[in-house]
Design a protein around this motif. Structure first.
Motif, PDB file in Angstrom:
ATOM      1  N   LYS A 292       0.828  -1.203   0.000  1.00 24.99           N
ATOM      2  CA  LYS A 292       0.000   0.000   0.000  1.00 24.99           C
ATOM      3  C   LYS A 292       0.865   1.256   0.000  1.00 24.99           C
ATOM      4  O   LYS A 292       0.580   2.220  -0.713  1.00 24.99           O
ATOM      5  CB  LYS A 292      -0.931  -0.010   1.212  1.00 24.99           C
ATOM      6  CG  LYS A 292      -1.931  -1.162   1.204  1.00 24.99           C
ATOM      7  CD  LYS A 292      -2.766  -1.203   2.480  1.00 24.99           C
ATOM      8  CE  LYS A 292      -3.734  -2.375   2.456  1.00 24.99           C
ATOM      9  NZ  LYS A 292      -4.545  -2.457   3.699  1.00 24.99           N
ATOM     10  N   ILE A 293       1.937   1.243   0.791  1.00 22.38           N
ATOM     11  CA  ILE A 293       2.806   2.416   0.885  1.00 22.38           C
ATOM     12  C   ILE A 293       3.575   2.646  -0.410  1.00 22.38           C
ATOM     13  O   ILE A 293       3.773   3.786  -0.843  1.00 22.38           O
ATOM     14  CB  ILE A 293       3.757   2.284   2.086  1.00 22.38           C
ATOM     15  CG1 ILE A 293       3.003   2.659   3.365  1.00 22.38           C
ATOM     16  CG2 ILE A 293       5.008   3.142   1.921  1.00 22.38           C
ATOM     17  CD1 ILE A 293       3.839   2.692   4.617  1.00 22.38           C
ATOM     18  N   ILE A 294       3.974   1.570  -1.053  1.00 17.60           N
ATOM     19  CA  ILE A 294       4.810   1.708  -2.245  1.00 17.60           C
ATOM     20  C   ILE A 294       4.021   2.298  -3.421  1.00 17.60           C
ATOM     21  O   ILE A 294       4.594   2.846  -4.359  1.00 17.60           O
ATOM     22  CB  ILE A 294       5.434   0.341  -2.645  1.00 17.60           C
ATOM     23  CG1 ILE A 294       6.822   0.556  -3.251  1.00 17.60           C
ATOM     24  CG2 ILE A 294       4.538  -0.445  -3.571  1.00 17.60           C
ATOM     25  CD1 ILE A 294       7.836   1.083  -2.290  1.00 17.60           C
ATOM     26  N   GLU A 295       2.688   2.231  -3.348  1.00 22.30           N
ATOM     27  CA  GLU A 295       1.846   2.756  -4.419  1.00 22.30           C
ATOM     28  C   GLU A 295       1.397   4.189  -4.177  1.00 22.30           C
ATOM     29  O   GLU A 295       0.768   4.794  -5.036  1.00 22.30           O
ATOM     30  CB  GLU A 295       0.610   1.863  -4.594  1.00 22.30           C
ATOM     31  CG  GLU A 295       0.917   0.451  -5.083  1.00 22.30           C
ATOM     32  CD  GLU A 295       1.574   0.438  -6.453  1.00 22.30           C
ATOM     33  OE1 GLU A 295       1.229   1.310  -7.278  1.00 22.30           O
ATOM     34  OE2 GLU A 295       2.428  -0.429  -6.695  1.00 22.30           O
ATOM     35  N   LEU A 296       1.695   4.741  -3.004  1.00 23.73           N
ATOM     36  CA  LEU A 296       1.234   6.085  -2.679  1.00 23.73           C
ATOM     37  C   LEU A 296       1.875   7.119  -3.597  1.00 23.73           C
ATOM     38  O   LEU A 296       3.068   7.078  -3.856  1.00 23.73           O
ATOM     39  CB  LEU A 296       1.556   6.416  -1.223  1.00 23.73           C
ATOM     40  CG  LEU A 296       0.791   5.596  -0.161  1.00 23.73           C
ATOM     41  CD1 LEU A 296       1.388   5.847   1.215  1.00 23.73           C
ATOM     42  CD2 LEU A 296      -0.691   5.957  -0.181  1.00 23.73           C
ATOM     43  N   VAL A 299       0.355  13.202  -0.817  1.00 24.22           N
ATOM     44  CA  VAL A 299       0.361  13.383   0.632  1.00 24.22           C
ATOM     45  C   VAL A 299      -1.006  13.048   1.222  1.00 24.22           C
ATOM     46  O   VAL A 299      -1.110  12.425   2.281  1.00 24.22           O
ATOM     47  CB  VAL A 299       0.765  14.830   0.982  1.00 24.22           C
ATOM     48  CG1 VAL A 299       0.555  15.115   2.458  1.00 24.22           C
ATOM     49  CG2 VAL A 299       2.226  15.073   0.604  1.00 24.22           C
ATOM     50  N   GLY A 300      -2.075  13.453   0.527  1.00 21.95           N
ATOM     51  CA  GLY A 300      -3.424  13.173   1.020  1.00 21.95           C
ATOM     52  C   GLY A 300      -3.674  11.692   1.203  1.00 21.95           C
ATOM     53  O   GLY A 300      -4.291  11.271   2.201  1.00 21.95           O
ATOM     54  N   LYS A 301      -3.180  10.870   0.276  1.00 22.83           N
ATOM     55  CA  LYS A 301      -3.356   9.418   0.380  1.00 22.83           C
ATOM     56  C   LYS A 301      -2.564   8.848   1.556  1.00 22.83           C
ATOM     57  O   LYS A 301      -2.988   7.872   2.189  1.00 22.83           O
ATOM     58  CB  LYS A 301      -2.929   8.741  -0.918  1.00 22.83           C
ATOM     59  CG  LYS A 301      -3.826   9.049  -2.111  1.00 22.83           C
ATOM     60  CD  LYS A 301      -5.239   8.530  -1.887  1.00 22.83           C
ATOM     61  CE  LYS A 301      -6.123   8.770  -3.095  1.00 22.83           C
ATOM     62  NZ  LYS A 301      -7.523   8.310  -2.868  1.00 22.83           N
ATOM     63  N   VAL A 302      -1.420   9.455   1.854  1.00 15.24           N
ATOM     64  CA  VAL A 302      -0.638   9.008   3.016  1.00 15.24           C
ATOM     65  C   VAL A 302      -1.409   9.292   4.299  1.00 15.24           C
ATOM     66  O   VAL A 302      -1.483   8.446   5.203  1.00 15.24           O
ATOM     67  CB  VAL A 302       0.742   9.701   3.067  1.00 15.24           C
ATOM     68  CG1 VAL A 302       1.537   9.178   4.267  1.00 15.24           C
ATOM     69  CG2 VAL A 302       1.520   9.458   1.794  1.00 15.24           C
ATOM     70  N   VAL A 344       8.304   6.895   3.865  1.00 11.34           N
ATOM     71  CA  VAL A 344       7.599   6.662   2.600  1.00 11.34           C
ATOM     72  C   VAL A 344       8.487   6.966   1.398  1.00 11.34           C
ATOM     73  O   VAL A 344       8.693   6.109   0.523  1.00 11.34           O
ATOM     74  CB  VAL A 344       6.306   7.500   2.537  1.00 11.34           C
ATOM     75  CG1 VAL A 344       5.623   7.312   1.174  1.00 11.34           C
ATOM     76  CG2 VAL A 344       5.351   7.095   3.657  1.00 11.34           C
ATOM     77  N   ILE A 345       9.038   8.181   1.347  1.00 11.33           N
ATOM     78  CA  ILE A 345       9.849   8.580   0.188  1.00 11.33           C
ATOM     79  C   ILE A 345      11.141   7.761   0.095  1.00 11.33           C
ATOM     80  O   ILE A 345      11.463   7.236  -0.985  1.00 11.33           O
ATOM     81  CB  ILE A 345      10.147  10.085   0.227  1.00 11.33           C
ATOM     82  CG1 ILE A 345       8.844  10.895   0.134  1.00 11.33           C
ATOM     83  CG2 ILE A 345      11.094  10.486  -0.890  1.00 11.33           C
ATOM     84  CD1 ILE A 345       8.101  10.732  -1.162  1.00 11.33           C
ATOM     85  N   PRO A 346      11.916   7.618   1.193  1.00  9.35           N
ATOM     86  CA  PRO A 346      13.131   6.794   1.083  1.00  9.35           C
ATOM     87  C   PRO A 346      12.844   5.348   0.700  1.00  9.35           C
ATOM     88  O   PRO A 346      13.603   4.737  -0.062  1.00  9.35           O
ATOM     89  CB  PRO A 346      13.729   6.872   2.495  1.00  9.35           C
ATOM     90  CG  PRO A 346      13.214   8.147   3.064  1.00  9.35           C
ATOM     91  CD  PRO A 346      11.833   8.289   2.504  1.00  9.35           C
ATOM     92  N   LEU A 347      11.721   4.790   1.188  1.00 15.85           N
ATOM     93  CA  LEU A 347      11.379   3.407   0.847  1.00 15.85           C
ATOM     94  C   LEU A 347      11.036   3.288  -0.633  1.00 15.85           C
ATOM     95  O   LEU A 347      11.488   2.351  -1.308  1.00 15.85           O
ATOM     96  CB  LEU A 347      10.204   2.939   1.708  1.00 15.85           C
ATOM     97  CG  LEU A 347       9.883   1.451   1.591  1.00 15.85           C
ATOM     98  CD1 LEU A 347      10.910   0.623   2.356  1.00 15.85           C
ATOM     99  CD2 LEU A 347       8.488   1.149   2.122  1.00 15.85           C
ATOM    100  N   GLN A 348      10.241   4.214  -1.145  1.00 12.14           N
ATOM    101  CA  GLN A 348       9.896   4.168  -2.569  1.00 12.14           C
ATOM    102  C   GLN A 348      11.150   4.322  -3.430  1.00 12.14           C
ATOM    103  O   GLN A 348      11.294   3.655  -4.461  1.00 12.14           O
ATOM    104  CB  GLN A 348       8.888   5.268  -2.897  1.00 12.14           C
ATOM    105  CG  GLN A 348       7.492   5.025  -2.332  1.00 12.14           C
ATOM    106  CD  GLN A 348       6.471   6.014  -2.853  1.00 12.14           C
ATOM    107  OE1 GLN A 348       6.804   6.952  -3.577  1.00 12.14           O
ATOM    108  NE2 GLN A 348       5.216   5.826  -2.483  1.00 12.14           N
ATOM    109  N   PHE A 349      12.058   5.194  -3.005  1.00 14.13           N
ATOM    110  CA  PHE A 349      13.304   5.404  -3.751  1.00 14.13           C
ATOM    111  C   PHE A 349      14.149   4.132  -3.756  1.00 14.13           C
ATOM    112  O   PHE A 349      14.638   3.695  -4.807  1.00 14.13           O
ATOM    113  CB  PHE A 349      14.085   6.552  -3.127  1.00 14.13           C
ATOM    114  CG  PHE A 349      15.436   6.793  -3.748  1.00 14.13           C
ATOM    115  CD1 PHE A 349      15.556   7.425  -4.975  1.00 14.13           C
ATOM    116  CD2 PHE A 349      16.596   6.371  -3.110  1.00 14.13           C
ATOM    117  CE1 PHE A 349      16.794   7.638  -5.555  1.00 14.13           C
ATOM    118  CE2 PHE A 349      17.836   6.580  -3.674  1.00 14.13           C
ATOM    119  CZ  PHE A 349      17.940   7.217  -4.907  1.00 14.13           C
TER     120      PHE A 349
END
Length: 423
Positions: A292-296, A299-302, A344-349
């Protein structure tokens, strides 16, 4: 005078190039200065230089003094056998390769204008906070924008190293990585390392299995932290303690030492009891949280995903055995903003990096939507005319201050180079 200044001079040819001569009075013509790699070995690779009537292709080494060649032991290092020119500020001895052939030396100070040296000294002179505080707001917008993006991804690279290390520890289990990362960031600076120790002490497979009962998750987290070790009369405390005893026997958990949790330096809403209870609530509410987090993408969805509240007991408690005025213990937007920045951002990166995907523009857009951080560093930059409208801006400025300004690395910074060039 520092060696990085000589690197800058050579890289950008900030010297008189028409009448260069070696210390042996041989004319020097620079066809190509070489590639500045900032790694082990010679400073510039694949240079092309004419010395006398001979064209050479090879590497260039730069030192403040010629004798630094021997101080650094280059004569014993085969990586320096292909050096075709030794560029120095001061020539104090002849230099020879391991095979006893002499290396031509160019004394750079003989070809540098006093104006360039004065500009450099002015830039790196001690200042109250940063060297370019009076000029930074006037830097060319195009130059600064490109530098911002590089700084942003440098910061993400640093954060992703921890993520990739944990990925290796957890046998490539991204859900387990997220659990460790969230735990660390739920603990904030004061309790982050202890929360990480707690997360590492519980195999994530157990978190998966027990996520359907919030109280079991709390029991695992509180029990592993040592918060259930004392004896208390509190009914909820005793229930968690019984649950932890059962779960630790069921899964053969080995109690590991964790650093003591800090309460004193926190406001009550940041007490470790509340943050652990909220972490348990999050994993109770969301199974497969990583996917779920990787698809965000916004900011609103977070906010929607991470808005959870600690269990009923914690609505009128901050600690066991101490009842307080009733207050919902919901993750605030300000706290979720920190999770966006540090999880969130570091994980997606890191995930995209591991998969060889390019999502740079998406991450920049994401961060430009997030609220700017508030701290003394950001306030100080604002006083110089650099105001921050988003988390992208603040992350950039923190990277700039910590990795460049504090290190006096003006000649590795696009701002410093631009200022020298303009002068």
């Amino acid at each position: 005078m520092k060696e990085d200044f000589l690197h800058y001079l050579w890289k950008f040819k900030k010297f008189e190039t028409l009448h260069l001569k070696t210390t042996q009075n041989e004319p020097v013509t620079i066809i190509r200065t070489g590639d500045y790699l900032e790694s082990s070995g010679p400073d510039f690779f694949n240079a092309q230089i004419i010395i006398g009537n001979q064209k050479w292709a090879g590497n260039v080494e730069i030192h403040l003094k010629s004798s630094d060649w021997y101080i650094h032991g280059h004569e014993r290092d085969v990586a320096y056998e292909n050096v075709i020119l030794h560029v120095v500020w001061e020539h104090d001895t002849e230099i020879f390769r391991g095979n006893n052939t002499e290396i031509p030396v160019l004394v750079l100070r003989d070809y540098i204008s006093a104006e360039i040296i004065n500009n450099y000294n002015s830039l790196v002179a001690p200042k109250s906070w940063i060297s370019c505080e009076k000029q930074i707001a006037g830097i060319d917008e195009f130059v600064f924008k490109n530098w911002q993006e590089r700084l942003f991804f440098e910061r993400l690279e640093r954060k992703s190293k921890f993520i990739l290390d944990v990925l290796q520890e957890t046998s490539q289990d991204w859900e387990a990585v997220l659990f460790c990362l969230l735990a660390k960031n739920f603990g904030l600076n004061t309790n982050g390392n202890t929360f990480l120790q707690i997360a590492r002490s519980i195999p994530f497979s157990i978190i998966r299995k027990e996520s359907f009962e919030k109280e079991n998750l709390e029991a695992l987290l509180f029990g592993s932290s040592g918060l259930l070790d004392p004896e208390k009369e509190d009914v909820y405390f005793m229930d968690l303690k019984i649950r932890y005893f059962y779960l630790s026997n069921k899964y053969q958990l080995i109690k590991t030492y964790t650093d003591p949790l800090e309460f004193f330096k926190h406001r009550p809403d940041n007490f470790p009891t509340i943050r652990l209870a909220q972490l348990a609530a999050l994993y109770h509410k969301h199974q497969n949280l990583f996917s779920k987090i990787i698809e965000l993408k916004s900011v609103g969805k977070v906010y929607e995903l991470l808005t959870v509240s600690a269990g009923p007991y914690w609505q009128n408690h901050y600690q066991f055995d101490k009842e307080s005025r009733k207050k919902p213990k919901v993750l605030s937007k300000a706290f979720i903003d920190l999770i966006i920045l540090n999880t969130v951002i570091p994980l997606q990166f890191a995930y995209a990096q591991k998969r060889g995907e390019l999502i740079f523009e998406n991450l920049i857009d994401f961060m430009k939507e997030a609220a700017p951080e508030k701290n003394s560093i950001i306030d100080k930059f604002a006083s110089f005319g650099l105001t921050s409208k988003s988390a992208f801006d603040t992350q950039v400025l923190l990277q700039l201050k910590n990795e460049y300004c504090n290190q006096k690395a003006c000649l590795k910074c696009a701002v410093g180079i631009e200022l020298l060039k303009n002068k």
